[in-house]
Design a protein around this motif. Structure first.
Motif, PDB file in Angstrom:
ATOM      1  N   MET A   1       0.824  -1.207   0.000  1.00  0.00           N
ATOM      2  CA  MET A   1       0.000   0.000   0.000  1.00  0.00           C
ATOM      3  C   MET A   1       0.859   1.257   0.000  1.00  0.00           C
ATOM      4  O   MET A   1       0.373   2.349  -0.249  1.00  0.00           O
ATOM      5  N   ASP A   2       2.154   1.118   0.293  1.00  0.00           N
ATOM      6  CA  ASP A   2       2.999   2.301   0.396  1.00  0.00           C
ATOM      7  C   ASP A   2       3.661   2.673  -0.926  1.00  0.00           C
ATOM      8  O   ASP A   2       4.735   3.257  -0.951  1.00  0.00           O
ATOM      9  N   GLY A   3       3.004   2.354  -1.991  1.00  0.00           N
ATOM     10  CA  GLY A   3       3.600   2.595  -3.302  1.00  0.00           C
ATOM     11  C   GLY A   3       3.455   4.025  -3.766  1.00  0.00           C
ATOM     12  O   GLY A   3       3.518   4.305  -4.965  1.00  0.00           O
ATOM     13  N   GLY A   4       3.217   4.977  -2.876  1.00  0.00           N
ATOM     14  CA  GLY A   4       3.067   6.371  -3.267  1.00  0.00           C
ATOM     15  C   GLY A   4       1.678   6.666  -3.754  1.00  0.00           C
ATOM     16  O   GLY A   4       0.862   5.765  -3.914  1.00  0.00           O
ATOM     17  N   ARG A   5       1.398   7.949  -3.975  1.00  0.00           N
ATOM     18  CA  ARG A   5       0.057   8.342  -4.393  1.00  0.00           C
ATOM     19  C   ARG A   5      -0.128   8.084  -5.887  1.00  0.00           C
ATOM     20  O   ARG A   5       0.773   8.333  -6.670  1.00  0.00           O
ATOM     21  N   PRO A   6      -1.309   7.600  -6.261  1.00  0.00           N
ATOM     22  CA  PRO A   6      -1.538   7.382  -7.686  1.00  0.00           C
ATOM     23  C   PRO A   6      -1.579   8.719  -8.431  1.00  0.00           C
ATOM     24  O   PRO A   6      -1.867   9.759  -7.844  1.00  0.00           O
ATOM     25  N   VAL A   7      -1.287   8.667  -9.722  1.00  0.00           N
ATOM     26  CA  VAL A   7      -1.299   9.890 -10.532  1.00  0.00           C
ATOM     27  C   VAL A   7      -2.682  10.045 -11.148  1.00  0.00           C
ATOM     28  O   VAL A   7      -3.229   9.110 -11.719  1.00  0.00           O
ATOM     29  N   TYR A   8      -3.268  11.243 -10.996  1.00  0.00           N
ATOM     30  CA  TYR A   8      -4.606  11.484 -11.518  1.00  0.00           C
ATOM     31  C   TYR A   8      -4.568  12.507 -12.652  1.00  0.00           C
ATOM     32  O   TYR A   8      -3.706  13.375 -12.688  1.00  0.00           O
ATOM     33  N   SER A   9      -5.550  12.408 -13.533  1.00  0.00           N
ATOM     34  CA  SER A   9      -5.679  13.412 -14.579  1.00  0.00           C
ATOM     35  C   SER A   9      -6.241  14.686 -13.964  1.00  0.00           C
ATOM     36  O   SER A   9      -6.750  14.675 -12.844  1.00  0.00           O
ATOM     37  N   LEU A  10      -6.175  15.789 -14.726  1.00  0.00           N
ATOM     38  CA  LEU A  10      -6.624  17.081 -14.213  1.00  0.00           C
ATOM     39  C   LEU A  10      -8.102  17.014 -13.825  1.00  0.00           C
ATOM     40  O   LEU A  10      -8.502  17.472 -12.758  1.00  0.00           O
ATOM     41  N   LYS A  11      -8.914  16.394 -14.699  1.00  0.00           N
ATOM     42  CA  LYS A  11     -10.353  16.303 -14.449  1.00  0.00           C
ATOM     43  C   LYS A  11     -10.610  15.559 -13.126  1.00  0.00           C
ATOM     44  O   LYS A  11     -11.370  16.014 -12.277  1.00  0.00           O
ATOM     45  N   THR A  12      -9.943  14.423 -12.954  1.00  0.00           N
ATOM     46  CA  THR A  12     -10.113  13.650 -11.723  1.00  0.00           C
ATOM     47  C   THR A  12      -9.685  14.465 -10.515  1.00  0.00           C
ATOM     48  O   THR A  12     -10.319  14.430  -9.470  1.00  0.00           O
ATOM     49  N   LYS A  13      -8.584  15.227 -10.706  1.00  0.00           N
ATOM     50  CA  LYS A  13      -8.086  16.034  -9.587  1.00  0.00           C
ATOM     51  C   LYS A  13      -9.133  17.040  -9.149  1.00  0.00           C
ATOM     52  O   LYS A  13      -9.390  17.192  -7.957  1.00  0.00           O
ATOM     53  N   ILE A  14      -9.774  17.705 -10.124  1.00  0.00           N
ATOM     54  CA  ILE A  14     -10.791  18.707  -9.784  1.00  0.00           C
ATOM     55  C   ILE A  14     -11.962  18.044  -9.074  1.00  0.00           C
ATOM     56  O   ILE A  14     -12.436  18.525  -8.040  1.00  0.00           O
ATOM     57  N   ILE A  15     -12.390  16.887  -9.598  1.00  0.00           N
ATOM     58  CA  ILE A  15     -13.495  16.172  -8.949  1.00  0.00           C
ATOM     59  C   ILE A  15     -13.132  15.838  -7.514  1.00  0.00           C
ATOM     60  O   ILE A  15     -13.921  16.017  -6.593  1.00  0.00           O
ATOM     61  N   ARG A  16     -11.891  15.362  -7.337  1.00  0.00           N
ATOM     62  CA  ARG A  16     -11.483  14.971  -5.987  1.00  0.00           C
ATOM     63  C   ARG A  16     -11.443  16.156  -5.038  1.00  0.00           C
ATOM     64  O   ARG A  16     -11.766  16.026  -3.871  1.00  0.00           O
ATOM     65  N   VAL A  17     -11.074  17.319  -5.545  1.00  0.00           N
ATOM     66  CA  VAL A  17     -11.082  18.520  -4.701  1.00  0.00           C
ATOM     67  C   VAL A  17     -12.507  18.821  -4.253  1.00  0.00           C
ATOM     68  O   VAL A  17     -12.765  19.089  -3.069  1.00  0.00           O
ATOM     69  N   PHE A  18     -13.469  18.710  -5.181  1.00  0.00           N
ATOM     70  CA  PHE A  18     -14.860  18.983  -4.813  1.00  0.00           C
ATOM     71  C   PHE A  18     -15.386  17.950  -3.817  1.00  0.00           C
ATOM     72  O   PHE A  18     -16.076  18.291  -2.861  1.00  0.00           O
ATOM     73  N   LEU A  19     -15.041  16.694  -4.038  1.00  0.00           N
ATOM     74  CA  LEU A  19     -15.445  15.649  -3.090  1.00  0.00           C
ATOM     75  C   LEU A  19     -14.920  15.965  -1.707  1.00  0.00           C
ATOM     76  O   LEU A  19     -15.630  15.875  -0.707  1.00  0.00           O
ATOM     77  N   TRP A  20     -13.650  16.366  -1.675  1.00  0.00           N
ATOM     78  CA  TRP A  20     -13.017  16.638  -0.388  1.00  0.00           C
ATOM     79  C   TRP A  20     -13.702  17.807   0.307  1.00  0.00           C
ATOM     80  O   TRP A  20     -13.969  17.758   1.504  1.00  0.00           O
ATOM     81  N   LEU A  21     -14.015  18.854  -0.502  1.00  0.00           N
ATOM     82  CA  LEU A  21     -14.700  20.002   0.082  1.00  0.00           C
ATOM     83  C   LEU A  21     -16.053  19.600   0.647  1.00  0.00           C
ATOM     84  O   LEU A  21     -16.450  20.040   1.722  1.00  0.00           O
ATOM     85  N   PHE A  22     -16.755  18.732  -0.070  1.00  0.00           N
ATOM     86  CA  PHE A  22     -18.059  18.266   0.396  1.00  0.00           C
ATOM     87  C   PHE A  22     -17.914  17.518   1.726  1.00  0.00           C
ATOM     88  O   PHE A  22     -18.637  17.794   2.688  1.00  0.00           O
ATOM     89  N   LEU A  23     -16.952  16.605   1.773  1.00  0.00           N
ATOM     90  CA  LEU A  23     -16.740  15.846   3.008  1.00  0.00           C
ATOM     91  C   LEU A  23     -16.348  16.771   4.154  1.00  0.00           C
ATOM     92  O   LEU A  23     -16.775  16.593   5.296  1.00  0.00           O
TER      93      LEU A  23
END
Lengths: 315, 288
Positions: free
Chosen positions: B1-23
């Motif tokens: 599990m310690d293989g580092g953070r996965p690389v995301y595309s820009l679109k995924t990154k933006i979605i993840r930021v919104f998800l995080w803000l919601f949480l």
């Protein structure tokens, strides 16, 4: 032959004696549990049935035969409370279950601070419902409550007529449901998390390789694989919706005009009286109401179990 | 599990930021009532009664706690809460593990009958009516002023869940252990004390936390029992009694401080045993 039989015969009584010893030890160890069962479960039920034909105010009692049962069927307040309970249960399930499922799935995305969020979401469930009911009484207070103050500050509500959250029949259920969702979703989130953990991750990988998108994965894999958990969670939510009247008792005392009076809360006031409303106890009638309430809860649970089994055959 | 953070595309990154803000927003709303009450407990009563959108006090004071502790009887309420919830915890552990062990191991017919009776009564909920006869019994036994009776009734009322948890756990322990103990000369009871009980640690941890929480948070049972006996009240009842004390509106400061006193110990227990708690709860849920 004789030689063989003898040890068997000699063994038999010994073996039986040993079993008896073990049995008596087991009996002895069950004493507390049996006592608790008798005092806390069986005796109260017997006691409740005993008061069905009496008018009993806590000190004096009169035999009135079928009187209490006749009253029950004419008692609009009781059947109103059944309606409120069903309404409460409906909204609780409709709001809490999808919301906690959504939160569970979002937390699975391995975002930063996921574990911290999970800890915060679960926190309300460890607070006494009597205390959280009180905190929300402060928050929802009409004049000096912080919710109205905030709504006035952003201009949603005019200053001269703040919302009477707990004093108006239109709003009280909103307040009750807010408290219910706040206090409950962390619990269901935890159940869903446990259910999700049991799903094989290879399934998701296989689906992804086959080109499924997030929505498809959710409806085709997560939901079907989660259905056993979902069934238990729904049942727990249904039962708890009938039972959590403690917080409502503190938040609104079932008022105004019985708008938030749930079935068990109504029964409580019948049995112990309501000092704030100035009504005295009617134990005999309360016993009849409680038995009816138990029958209703049992019936709803049975309907749910049959329905969920039927659904199993279809899906 | 310690293989580092996965690389995301820009679109995924933006979605993840919104998800995080919601949480984050949900977390803020969830924590808000607790934060509000904690900061509110340091406000002056006049400030509380005026209201407003301030979360932080204009002027920080600790008098509310002093008042609650000294003149509003909260020292006694706190002691009662601690004694009561520890008592419920110890009682639930002993009773739950004993009965769970017997139901899991004994072939006695009587044990089976008792087990299924407990199961049947889990589905019968007549609500608060049970408190009345239990109280009447206490009066008859002249135990209506004893905290021990309150503890015992609480243990009995909640025993089903804990017995099921313990039985489920015992069922998963290999029976060879019992047989080995028997050969070594252990009686049935001794097998429980020396072999099974120590192995039940995980489930006992869960039972301990759940029953402690149940005791600390229970309200109706102590309310009914302490109507006429102020010195037996736990915190939950003590705080709420201030509300109906006639001048309820005036005592917001003490009620805020009292609520915090009632919440904080439980939150600390939760933070300390968080992992244990969550793990145990889910184990119980999956099995049950």
């Amino acid at each position: 032959m004789k030689n063989k039989e003898k040890p068997v015969n000699a063994n038999l009584p010994k073996k039986k004696k040993k079993l008896n010893k073990e049995g008596s030890a087991a009996l002895f160890m069950l004493i507390p549990c049996v006592l608790f069962l008798v005092v806390c479960s069986i005796y109260p039920i017997v006691w409740t049935f005993q008061w069905i034909p009496y008018n009993y105010d806590g000190t004096r009692s009169f035999y009135i035969g079928w009187g209490n049962i006749e009253t029950l069927f004419k008692d609009k307040a009781f059947w109103g409370s059944v309606g409120v309970t069903l309404e409460y249960a409906f909204w609780k399930i409709v709001l809490v279950i999808p919301f906690s499922l959504l939160i569970t799935i979002l937390l699975q995305q391995k975002l930063r601070l996921s574990n911290f969020f999970r800890g915060v979401y679960f926190m309300p469930t460890i607070i006494a419902s009597a205390i959280s009911g009180m905190i929300f009484t402060f928050i929802f207070a009409t004049k000096n409550g912080i919710l109205n103050a905030a709504l006035i500050a952003i201009g949603l509500v005019p200053q001269e007529s703040p919302i009477k959250w707990l004093m108006s029949a239109d709003w009280v259920m909103v307040a009750v449901m807010t408290l219910s969702v706040w206090g409950g979703f962390g619990n269901y989130m935890l159940y869903f998390t446990a259910g999700m953990a049991a799903i094989d991750t290879e399934m998701y990988e296989a689906a992804k390789i086959d080109g499924a998108n997030g929505v498809q994965i959710f409806f085709r894999i997560t939901i079907p694989m989660l259905s056993p958990t979902l069934k238990i969670v729904l049942q727990l939510a249904l039962l708890s919706a009938f039972r959590d009247y403690e917080a409502i008792m503190i938040l609104s005392q079932g008022g105004p005009q019985n708008r938030s009076m749930t079935m068990f809360l109504y029964n409580y006031y019948m049995i112990f009286g309501n000092s704030e409303a100035g009504t005295s106890a009617q134990v005999g009638y309360g016993a009849v109401c409680s038995i009816m309430a138990a029958i209703i809860v049992g019936a709803v649970t049975a309907i749910y179990l049959v329905a969920s089994r039927k659904l199993d055959d279809v899906v | 599990m310690d293989g580092g953070r996965p690389v995301y595309s820009l679109k995924t990154k933006i979605i993840r930021v919104f998800l995080w803000l919601f949480l984050f927003l949900v977390a803020a709303l969830t924590a808000f009532p607790v934060i509000y009450i904690i900061f509110g407990s340091f406000k002056k009563n006049t400030e509380l009664l005026v209201g407003g959108t301030n979360i932080f006090p204009k002027e920080w004071i600790v008098e509310n706690y002093v008042k609650a502790w000294e003149s509003a009887n909260f020292a006694v309420y706190t002691r009662n809460s601690v004694v009561f919830s520890l008592g419920v915890m110890v009682g639930s552990i002993i009773n739950g593990s004993l009965a769970g062990f017997v139901f899991s191991r004994s072939k006695l017919k009587f044990a089976k009958i008792v087990f299924y009776t407990i199961l049947a009564f889990m589905f019968i909920s007549v609500g608060s009516v049970t408190l009345k006869p239990v109280f009447a019994l206490a009066v008859a036994l002249k135990m209506n002023k004893s905290i021990l009776y309150l503890i015992l009734i609480s243990v009995g009322g909640g025993q089903a869940t804990y017995i099921f948890l313990c039985k489920g756990f015992c069922d998963s322990l290999p029976r060879e252990l019992d047989e080995a103990a028997k050969i070594d000369g252990c009686s049935f009871f001794k097998t429980y004390v020396k072999v099974i009980f120590p192995l039940m640690k995980p489930v006992i941890g869960t039972v301990a936390l759940m029953s402690f929480r149940g005791g600390w948070n229970s309200y109706l049972l102590p309310l009914v029992f302490t109507m006429s006996n102020k010195n037996l009240r736990p915190l939950t009842v003590g705080v709420n009694m201030l509300k109906s004390a006639g001048d309820g509106a005036a005592a917001w400061d003490i009620m805020f401080a009292g609520s915090v006193i009632a919440i904080v110990p439980m939150v600390l227990v939760y933070i300390a045993f968080n992992k244990y708690f969550v793990g145990g709860m889910t184990a119980g849920a999956v099995k049950g």
